[in-house]
Design a protein around this motif. Structure first.
Motif: not given
Ligand SMILES: Cc1cc2nc3c(=O)[nH]c(=O)nc-3n(C[C@H](O)[C@H](O)[C@H](O)COP(=O)(O)OP(=O)(O)OC[C@H]3O[C@@H](n4cnc5c(N)ncnc54)[C@H](O)[C@@H]3O)c2cc1C
Ligand code: FES
Lengths: 119, 564
Positions: B497-516
């Motif tokens: 389920n790629t969309s489940l994987v993508e949800w977790f990518e966003l959960r951690n990745g959004l934090l990284a993006a906001e930090a940047l």
């Protein structure tokens, strides 16, 4: 800062993708989608766009995305084994199937990993 | 959804690129039982396999050289912000790793006398960069390391397992939680030490050289575990990124090796050379550091002298056809398949998001500020300061990976009492199950939100930044993280389920993006890869590292003067 380039226009074409959906060779069906593209776009470009714009449930395996080094995007395109990231979209019906001779995980994803590399 | 899976190890390596595979090998040879996980396929999912070009190493085979000179070049490219200890470890450690790989059958290109060929890449003062022909340096490294890790009885490799949370007890590592992608089963991993080798976050930008798996999840994991990150605002844009015509079968970094090797000419939309306007010598220098080249191209386009797709031209038309063929080898066929004929046409290029200089703050053992949590490779911050030299990322991955593996193995040998507690892991497991069940809403898919993030990062947090854009981006990213994420709908699929994987990518990745975005806003100066239109000069007040942490739900940062 905005990037001011001169306008570029390219003709938008449509490919009709007939894609195997299911969890095994006995349990599934074909589903058809129309995908818009410009000349030069790959089948993977179309599949990625399709997942974002229309059907996020579609399963497809890829990583390097058009660089053709990870070798993960192999599938049958009109019956021939090809890399989806370098095969080009065509303005016609194209049939996409999972690789033959391998167990299907789901849709276009087959189990290409060695047993000891999986749970 | 399937039942939970549980595993145990001494050292968990998250991410199977060059850093992760080297970490696994080194941890195993230091006595640890190792679990090496990749959300994609070990050895295939990251940037390492895509690295076509060169690896910097002061071997001194092509001309006299030594690690001290390599260090001087690295520090000067880093515009004052390098952690000198880490940079020295990188430069001193590189030759040993290169020779080790040669022993594992990596065929470094050699001259007739058997010496390893070294070329002079931009920013280096010596012929220092080794490679495997044709454009297959990273692929050769990955093949050797995949082989090595599969034969080692102390290493268990699992592909298609994505790590979603670190488990802590009293501020120290107790293990991790993740998802077995083919079945969507939650996975619990008990271990005293974790090495994050998840690579960079460049997938969060619309135009990027990255693979599909590089969205800064490691940064999110580290921040939520309480670790500090450093200089995350510095993200390298690769100047010669392919723009047009459409080209598939080669990654967009293709032109730099070709340009350096053959002397391609950079021309603006009017067909004029322009680098001299930005302080470079007439005739096109191939030595220009990446940050300067990126500036020159942006400014030329901004001045209205861009090419049709909004970039500049790179032309090889002045070069003899046979010479082109010899230099490009089999690669020329790929150009042909894409209807690109270099003797008759120029291609268009534009800077593209490529590499993250900042990352998890580590000490010289590659240990973060959280005991038991290590970081190596692109995700580790510090060695490259404000700008990375071409060819320094591969040795960074290998040298730091190897060192982190050895140090984490020693740490786990000293910390044998398990800190694991099922109760601590349970909320992370529950989150996976609850997220997988978010199938009924009419909210957008994670893929949609990811597309918006990519456009936002590209448009507002790109190579040239300003306060207003950064503020907009930061605010929107924060809303995405705290609001939009909970409104997404997950596809109702049991497995892969790629969309489940993508949800977790966003959960951690959004934090990284906001930090940047947030770090870029606070650094009110221009330095290296961080360029602000509203603060166009370097400012000595900012000759300092920006360290950032998550406090409650907020990202908080402070500057600290650079120390060795
Ligand atoms: C196209 C391209 C060309 C390059 N060329 C060069 C070059 O010529 N020379 C040079 O020095 N550098 C080059 N670089 C940079 C260099 O390749 C990288 O910086 C380096 O390889 C990073 O190695 P790594 O091991 O840290 O990360 P990667 O190789 O990127 O590996 C990270 C791995 O972590 C996995 N992962 C991510 N998140 C998770 C998670 N949550 N759970 C589990 N696994 C996860 C990913 O799937 C991936 O396999 C290039 C980069 C690119 C993109
Ligand atoms: S996506 Fe990597 S080879 Fe096709």
């Amino acid at each position: 800062m905005t990037i001011a380039g001169q306008e570029h226009t390219a003709a938008v074409k449509t490919a009709r993708l007939r894609i195997w959906r299911g969890t095994s060779r006995d349990n599934g069906r074909y589903q058809e989608y129309d995908v818009k593209f410009e000349d030069g776009d790959s089948v993977l470009d179309g599949l990625v766009r399709l997942r974002v714009d229309c059907d996020p449930s579609l399963a497809v395996r890829f990583s390097c995305f058009n660089a053709n080094v990870c070798k993960e995007c192999t599938m049958l395109i009109d019956g021939t084994v090809e890399y989806a990231c370098i095969a080009k979209l065509q303005p016609r019906l194209m049939q996409l199937d999972p690789l033959p001779n391998l167990p299907i995980v789901r849709d276009l994803v087959t189990d290409t990993l060695s047993r000891k590399e999986r749970f | 959804m399937s039942d939970e899976l549980a595993v145990e190890c001494d050292v968990l390596v998250v991410g199977g690129g060059g850093a992760g595979m080297f970490a696994a090998v080194a941890a195993a040879r230091n006595g640890a039982q190792v679990l090496l996980l990749d959300k994609n396929v070990v050895g295939r999912g990251g940037a390492t396999i895509m690295a076509q070009m060169t690896c910097a190493s002061a071997l001194g085979e092509s001309e006299p050289d030594n690690p001290q000179l390599h260090l001087e070049d690295t520090l000067s490219a880093g515009r004052g912000l390098c952690n000198e200890n880490l940079a020295a470890i990188l430069c001193e450690g590189s030759p040993e790793r290169i020779r080790e790989l040669a022993g594992w059958n990596v065929n470094w290109a050699r001259s007739e006398d058997g010496k390893i060929n070294q070329v002079k890449a931009p920013g280096h003062s010596r012929k220092r960069c080794v490679y495997v022909d044709f454009l297959s340096t990273g692929a050769a490294i990955c093949a050797a390391l995949r082989n090595k890790t599969s034969r080692d009885g102390k290493i268990r490799r699992l592909s298609n397992v994505t790590v979603t949370d670190l488990v802590l007890r009293d501020g120290e590592i107790a293990g991790a939680v993740g998802i077995d992608v083919p079945t969507s089963a939650p996975v619990k991993i008990k271990c005293p030490a974790v090495i994050l080798c998840t690579g960079g976050m460049t997938k969060m930008f619309q135009r990027t050289t990255a693979s599909n798996n590089l969205c800064g999840e490691g940064i999110g994991l580290a921040l939520r575990a309480g670790a500090r990150i450093i200089d995350i605002e510095f993200l390298q844009f690769y100047p010669n990124g392919h723009l047009a015509p459409r080209m598939v079968g080669l990654d967009p970094t293709t032109w730099e090796p070709t340009r350096v090797k053959l002397g391609g000419r950079l021309l603006n939309g009017k067909g004029e050379e322009f680098l001299h306007r930005y302080g470079e010598a007439e005739g096109g220098s191939y030595d220009t550091a990446r940050d300067i080249l990126t500036t020159a191209i942006y400014k030329e386009v901004e001045a209205g002298r861009g090419s049709p797709h909004g970039g500049v031209f790179l032309s090889f038309q002045h070069i003899d056809e046979q010479k082109l063929k010899d230099a490009l080898g089999p690669v020329i066929e790929i150009f042909e398949r894409n209807n690109i004929n270099l003797t008759r046409q120029a291609v268009e290029i534009f800077p593209i998001a490529h590499y993250q200089m900042g990352g998890v703050e580590v000490d010289s053992d590659l240990c973060s500020t959280v005991p038991g949590l290590y970081a190596a490779g692109e995700i580790a911050g510090g060695a490259n300061g404000a700008n990375r030299l071409s060819g320094n990322a591969l040795p960074e991955a290998m040298v730091f990976g190897e060192r982190a593996g050895a140090k984490a193995a020693q740490y786990s040998a000293r910390n044998t009492t398990s800190r694991w507690d099922d109760k601590l892991a349970q909320p992370h497991v529950d989150l996976i199950r609850q997220t997988a069940e978010r199938n009924s809403g009419d909210g957008p898919s994670p893929g949609r939100l990811m597309a918006e993030v990519k456009a936002l990062m590209w448009g507002k947090v790109g190579a040239f930044r300003n306060g207003a854009d950064l503020e907009t981006a930061r605010t929107r990213l924060r809303t995405m993280r705290q609001g939009d994420l909970d409104a997404l709908t997950i596809a109702p699929e049991p497995g892969f389920n790629t969309s489940l994987v993508e949800w977790f990518e966003l959960r951690n990745g959004l934090l990284a993006a906001e930090a940047l975005a947030s770090a870029a806003l606070t650094r009110e100066e221009s330095r290296g890869a961080h360029q602000r239109d509203d603060f166009p000069a370097a400012d000595d007040r900012f000759l300092a590292n920006q360290r950032m942490q998550l406090e409650g739900n907020d990202l908080v940062s402070e500057f600290r003067k650079v120390r060795a």
